[in-house]
Design a protein around this motif. Structure first.
Motif, PDB file in Angstrom:
ATOM      1  N   LEU A  79      -1.478 155.074 -79.689  1.00  0.00           N
ATOM      2  CA  LEU A  79      -2.542 154.142 -80.250  1.00  0.00           C
ATOM      3  C   LEU A  79      -3.869 154.854 -79.970  1.00  0.00           C
ATOM      4  N   LEU A  80      -4.686 154.998 -81.008  1.00  0.00           N
ATOM      5  CA  LEU A  80      -5.842 155.825 -81.248  1.00  0.00           C
ATOM      6  C   LEU A  80      -7.045 154.761 -81.572  1.00  0.00           C
ATOM      7  N   LYS A  84     -15.407 156.671 -84.564  1.00  0.00           N
ATOM      8  CA  LYS A  84     -16.187 157.418 -85.412  1.00  0.00           C
ATOM      9  C   LYS A  84     -15.672 157.385 -86.870  1.00  0.00           C
ATOM     10  N   GLY A  85     -14.361 157.105 -87.115  1.00  0.00           N
ATOM     11  CA  GLY A  85     -14.066 157.009 -88.367  1.00  0.00           C
ATOM     12  C   GLY A  85     -13.256 158.430 -88.938  1.00  0.00           C
ATOM     13  N   ASP A  86     -12.912 159.241 -88.058  1.00  0.00           N
ATOM     14  CA  ASP A  86     -12.684 160.471 -88.592  1.00  0.00           C
ATOM     15  C   ASP A  86     -11.021 160.888 -88.240  1.00  0.00           C
ATOM     16  N   LEU A  87     -10.224 159.762 -87.994  1.00  0.00           N
ATOM     17  CA  LEU A  87      -8.891 160.363 -87.304  1.00  0.00           C
ATOM     18  C   LEU A  87      -7.825 159.968 -88.307  1.00  0.00           C
ATOM     19  N   SER A  88      -8.213 159.212 -89.383  1.00  0.00           N
ATOM     20  CA  SER A  88      -7.235 158.721 -90.449  1.00  0.00           C
ATOM     21  C   SER A  88      -6.443 160.001 -91.110  1.00  0.00           C
ATOM     22  N   GLY A  89      -7.130 161.206 -91.147  1.00  0.00           N
ATOM     23  CA  GLY A  89      -6.683 162.286 -91.616  1.00  0.00           C
ATOM     24  C   GLY A  89      -5.155 162.607 -91.084  1.00  0.00           C
ATOM     25  N   ILE A  90      -5.038 162.329 -90.014  1.00  0.00           N
ATOM     26  CA  ILE A  90      -3.446 162.469 -89.370  1.00  0.00           C
ATOM     27  C   ILE A  90      -2.207 162.230 -90.390  1.00  0.00           C
ATOM     28  N   ALA A  91      -2.691 161.221 -91.126  1.00  0.00           N
ATOM     29  CA  ALA A  91      -1.758 160.840 -92.267  1.00  0.00           C
ATOM     30  C   ALA A  91      -1.524 161.864 -93.377  1.00  0.00           C
ATOM     31  N   ILE A 244       1.705 156.624 -85.419  1.00  0.00           N
ATOM     32  CA  ILE A 244       0.407 156.842 -84.535  1.00  0.00           C
ATOM     33  C   ILE A 244      -0.411 155.681 -85.031  1.00  0.00           C
ATOM     34  N   ASN A 245      -0.916 154.697 -84.297  1.00  0.00           N
ATOM     35  CA  ASN A 245      -1.564 153.639 -84.765  1.00  0.00           C
ATOM     36  C   ASN A 245      -2.947 153.717 -84.416  1.00  0.00           C
ATOM     37  N   ILE A 246      -3.795 153.706 -85.631  1.00  0.00           N
ATOM     38  CA  ILE A 246      -5.276 153.987 -85.528  1.00  0.00           C
ATOM     39  C   ILE A 246      -5.958 152.726 -85.773  1.00  0.00           C
ATOM     40  N   GLN A 282       9.681 160.509 -70.019  1.00  0.00           N
ATOM     41  CA  GLN A 282       8.391 160.330 -71.153  1.00  0.00           C
ATOM     42  C   GLN A 282       7.755 159.041 -71.049  1.00  0.00           C
ATOM     43  N   PRO A 283       6.659 158.853 -71.381  1.00  0.00           N
ATOM     44  CA  PRO A 283       5.965 157.717 -71.496  1.00  0.00           C
ATOM     45  C   PRO A 283       6.612 156.956 -72.767  1.00  0.00           C
ATOM     46  N   GLU A 284       6.123 155.694 -72.654  1.00  0.00           N
ATOM     47  CA  GLU A 284       6.704 154.607 -73.815  1.00  0.00           C
ATOM     48  C   GLU A 284       5.571 154.573 -74.958  1.00  0.00           C
ATOM     49  N   LEU A 285       4.270 154.652 -74.292  1.00  0.00           N
ATOM     50  CA  LEU A 285       3.289 154.475 -75.438  1.00  0.00           C
ATOM     51  C   LEU A 285       2.046 155.319 -74.477  1.00  0.00           C
ATOM     52  N   VAL A 286       1.271 155.889 -75.357  1.00  0.00           N
ATOM     53  CA  VAL A 286       0.023 156.662 -75.011  1.00  0.00           C
ATOM     54  C   VAL A 286      -1.241 156.074 -75.963  1.00  0.00           C
ATOM     55  N   LEU A 287      -2.237 155.792 -75.089  1.00  0.00           N
ATOM     56  CA  LEU A 287      -3.550 155.168 -75.562  1.00  0.00           C
ATOM     57  C   LEU A 287      -4.515 156.159 -75.404  1.00  0.00           C
ATOM     58  N   PHE A 288      -5.378 156.450 -76.551  1.00  0.00           N
ATOM     59  CA  PHE A 288      -6.614 157.354 -76.536  1.00  0.00           C
ATOM     60  C   PHE A 288      -7.597 156.428 -76.800  1.00  0.00           C
ATOM     61  N   ILE A 289      -8.757 156.182 -75.732  1.00  0.00           N
ATOM     62  CA  ILE A 289      -9.728 155.530 -75.885  1.00  0.00           C
ATOM     63  C   ILE A 289     -10.931 156.297 -76.075  1.00  0.00           C
ATOM     64  N   ASP A 290     -11.304 156.691 -77.380  1.00  0.00           N
ATOM     65  CA  ASP A 290     -12.481 157.243 -77.728  1.00  0.00           C
ATOM     66  C   ASP A 290     -13.924 156.671 -77.445  1.00  0.00           C
ATOM     67  N   GLU A 291     -14.866 157.332 -77.128  1.00  0.00           N
ATOM     68  CA  GLU A 291     -16.324 156.801 -76.848  1.00  0.00           C
ATOM     69  C   GLU A 291     -15.741 155.746 -75.602  1.00  0.00           C
ATOM     70  N   ALA A 292     -15.332 156.253 -74.559  1.00  0.00           N
ATOM     71  CA  ALA A 292     -14.715 155.394 -73.467  1.00  0.00           C
ATOM     72  C   ALA A 292     -16.128 154.858 -72.711  1.00  0.00           C
TER      73      ALA A 292
END
Length: 503
Positions: A79-80, A84-91, A244-246, A282-292
């Motif tokens: 989960l991301l 900043k709106g610059d991660l959608s390119g992962i698709a 990858i949930n954005i 291994q983890p079940e889910l990893v969360l990344f918190i941008d601009e924390a």
């Protein structure tokens, strides 16, 4: 053996792993990349949380992207938070570039372009799967902490929840919650006093003002149905890759209260829902918190305590939390001490305050005979970082200045048509994007008040009718003086006497 060979042996020994892992890149020695000296992060320790820090433009977002891609490849959902709106390119796959090939030649393995399964989520009216939660799901304790209420005010919130439970009134959105508060010191004042004691209108007024403040940041869009099921964050695609949930958050950068409210509710829901995992590898889910820093910037002490508690406890559920920010000092010490993986990009020393911050940051990393950490922090280039992880036994790995690999996906946003295609192909849109406004506390209390008013009006009319009939009865017993005189016993006897005389 040369110093460079000693360094490579030091890295190889420190980053050896028996289980599965993610290769972040190759270690650097005296400014040069040491080919095949791989810096690896064991999957087993990725639920021990982490930090990605560094000055603007040093590559933090790309590091986040690298981790997310590789986790997805290992079948781990992500989960991301995309502020900043610059991660959608992962698709979409990377277009590649000669400089990327050159970087990977130095690291020691070829570059491969790839795209990844993506789900676009939204907290607001932006396109994407809508994220919502009900007031009831928050509960009185969490809601009170988010609103930063006093002990007395928190007690009133608890009473409101108890009243709604006792009367089977669902608390779905803020409209419901406000209505019950108003009812408690208005039409239902007597009912509340009898059942739970007197409730101060001054206290309910203060709580209502806090709710209005939250609404002004867009929270009315977040509270309601259909509630998002956190299990939907753990989906795997047909190829065995984690989704990858954005979450698109570009429109709430100036709304830290809403952001922290959402984050805390999400973490609390995940903690309540996910089972204890134990040592699964291994983890079940990893969360990344941008601009924390937005989470901690305006958080009250009670809210910070709640966040710290969840960070400490949630890893046992197999959840990894990764905070992305400019400086480690943006994260409270109690949270920072819980972060096993630290990836530190360059910091810039423009002022005395900057130099002090760099010195403090350097002290967060293990000592190394191969680096002057404070000096390295100011000399790292774009896409380079100091890495300190945990090995499979939970011990810190050797500090490594690392040439990071390039993201496999596009390092740019999706076009409007590409974004529309991702959203149109979503299997969650139909499940969550139809608004539901079923009967809840607001409607039920309005109906209750309406019935009470109708009953009161009926009683008043009945009283008026009784009053009117009594008045009429009194009037009917008051005879006209002439009739009264003519019908008096004396007159009647006189008339009868006369009649007898002439008969």
């Amino acid at each position: 053996m040369s110093s460079k060979d000693n360094f490579k042996a030091h890295i190889d020994e420190g980053y050896v792993t028996k289980g599965d892992y993610i290769t972040m890149g190759a270690a650097m020695y005296e400014g040069e990349t040491v080919t095949d000296a791989y810096v690896k992060i064991p999957l087993k320790t990725l639920n021990r949380h982490g930090l990605i820090a560094g000055a603007t433009g040093t590559g933090k977002t790309k590091t986040l992207q690298i981790l997310a891609e590789n986790l997805s490849d290992k079948g781990i959902p992500v989960l991301l938070m995309d502020l900043k709106g610059d991660l959608s390119g992962i698709a979409q796959p990377s277009a590649g570039h000669p400089k990327i090939d050159e970087r990977h030649a130095k690291i020691g393995f070829p570059f491969e372009a790839n795209n990844f399964p993506v789900e676009i989520l939204s907290l607001s009216d932006q396109d994407g799967v809508r994220l919502r939660a009900t007031v009831s799901e928050f509960g009185p304790v969490l809601l009170s902490r988010i609103l930063d209420l006093t002990e007395t005010q928190s007690g009133i919130v608890a009473v409101v929840f108890k009243y709604c439970d006792d009367n089977k009134m669902p608390l779905l959105d803020l409209k419901d919650f406000k209505k019950v508060l108003q009812y408690a010191t208005g039409e239902g004042k007597g009912e509340f006093k009898e059942m739970y004691g007197r409730i101060s209108s001054a206290s309910t007024g203060a709580i209502l003002r806090k709710i209005v403040e939250l609404e002004q940041q867009g929270a009315d869009l977040f509270f309601g149905e259909t509630s998002f099921d956190v299990e939907d964050l753990t989906r795997i695609d047909k190829d065995g890759r984690g989704f990858i949930n954005i979450i698109r958050l570009t429109d709430i950068q100036d709304k830290p209260k809403l952001f922290s409210t959402f984050m805390l509710s999400l973490l609390a829901e995940i903690y309540e829902t996910f089972p204890e995992q134990g040592d699964s590898g291994q983890p079940e889910l990893v969360l990344f918190i941008d601009e924390a820093h937005l989470i901690f910037k305006e958080a009250s002490k009670a809210l910070l305590n709640q966040i710290e508690s969840i960070v400490k406890l949630i890893r046992s559920k197999g959840i990894g939390l990764y905070f992305v920010t400019q400086n480690p000092t943006d994260v409270p010490d109690a949270v920072l001490s819980q972060l096993g993986l630290k990836i530190q990009h360059a910091l810039r020393a423009f002022t005395a305050k900057d130099r002090k911050a760099i010195k403090l940051t350097a002290e967060n990393y293990p000592d190394s005979e191969y680096y002057d950490t404070a000096e390295v922090l100011t000399s790292l280039g774009i896409g380079e970082a100091l890495v300190s992880a945990l090995d499979e036994k939970g011990r810190p790995t050797p500090l490594a200045a690392t040439m990071l690999r390039a993201p496999m996906s596009r390092m740019d946003v999706l076009t409007s048509s590409e974004l529309k295609e991702v959203i149109d192909n979503s299997k969650l849109i139909k499940k969550y994007n139809d608004e539901v406004d079923r009967e809840s506390a607001y409607e039920m209390l309005n109906e209750k008040i309406k019935k009470a008013e109708a009953l009161h009006e009926k009683e008043e009319k009945a009283k008026e009718k009784v009053k009117s009939s009594r008045s009429s009865a009194r009037k009917s017993t008051r005879q006209n003086p002439i009739i009264k005189a003519l019908t008096s016993p004396t007159v009647i006897r006189s008339v009868l006497g006369i009649l007898k005389k002439y008969l």
